[in-house]
Write a protein that holds these residues in place. Structure first.
Motif, PDB file in Angstrom:
ATOM      1  N   ARG A  95      44.751  46.227  60.458  1.00 36.56           N
ATOM      2  CA  ARG A  95      45.623  45.623  59.455  1.00 36.56           C
ATOM      3  C   ARG A  95      46.880  46.467  59.325  1.00 36.56           C
ATOM      4  NH1 ARG A  95      42.918  42.129  55.586  1.00 36.56           N
ATOM      5  NH2 ARG A  95      40.890  41.611  56.480  1.00 36.56           N
ATOM      6  N   VAL A 135      50.435  41.077  55.335  1.00 40.06           N
ATOM      7  CA  VAL A 135      49.676  41.995  56.192  1.00 40.06           C
ATOM      8  C   VAL A 135      49.347  41.293  57.507  1.00 40.06           C
ATOM      9  CG1 VAL A 135      47.522  43.311  56.426  1.00 40.06           C
ATOM     10  CG2 VAL A 135      48.679  43.197  54.206  1.00 40.06           C
ATOM     11  N   ALA A 149      50.591  46.522  57.204  1.00 41.00           N
ATOM     12  CA  ALA A 149      51.501  45.981  56.190  1.00 41.00           C
ATOM     13  C   ALA A 149      52.868  45.780  56.838  1.00 41.00           C
ATOM     14  CB  ALA A 149      51.599  46.932  55.009  1.00 41.00           C
TER      15      ALA A 149
END
Length: 127
Positions: A101, A70, A103
Motif C-alpha cells: 500500500r 492509497v 499513499a
C-alpha cells in the motif's frame, strides 16, 4: 527407482501445506497472510513511476487499485507447477500472496503496467 531425499520431501510437503492453508484462509474469508515486495517510487511533473521487485510475476497478474488516496498493489507469487517436485537447495524469494500500500499525492491517475529491468513497473499518469 531411487528413494526420495528426506529433506526434499519435507520441503515439498511444507510448500504444499502452505498452499492448502492459503486456500482455507481464502475459503473462510479470513485475512490472508502476505508479504510486501520492495519498491522504488519516482515522480516527475507528468507521472509517478513505481518499480515493484516481483521477479517471475507476470504484470498482467498484478492487481492495482486506488482506494481513498492509497494505491494497493497485490497478487500472488508461486513456484511454477513444473518446479514443485524439484529438489530445493535454497528458496529465498518470497512465495504466496503479496500486498503493498502506497499513499499517493492528491490527484487523479491513469495506471499502466509494464516490465522494466526485471521489475513490474507501474506508470501513474497525472491528469
Amino acid at each position: 527407482m531411487q528413494p526420495k531425499n528426506p529433506l526434499d520431501w519435507m520441503l515439498s510437503e511444507a510448500l504444499d501445506s502452505l498452499t492448502r492453508a492459503d486456500r482455507l484462509r481464502q475459503q473462510f474469508g479470513r485475512q490472508e497472510a502476505c508479504w510486501e515486495p520492495p519498491i522504488d517510487v519516482l515522480e516527475t511533473e507528468r507521472e509517478l513511476l513505481i518499480l515493484v521487485a516481483l521477479p517471475g510475476v507476470n504484470p498482467d497478474n498484478v492487481e492495482t487499485v486506488i482506494h481513498d488516496g492509497v494505491l494497493i498493489i497485490s497478487g500472488q507469487r508461486t513456484l511454477p507447477q513444473e518446479l514443485r517436485n524439484a529438489r530445493i537447495h535454497r528458496l529465498e524469494l518470497p512465495q504466496g500472496r503479496f500486498e503493498r500500500r502506497i499513499a499517493l499525492p492528491l490527484g487523479r491517475y491513469a495506471i499502466s503496467r509494464f516490465v522494466m529491468d526485471g521489475c513490474v513497473a507501474l506508470r501513474l499518469a497525472k491528469s
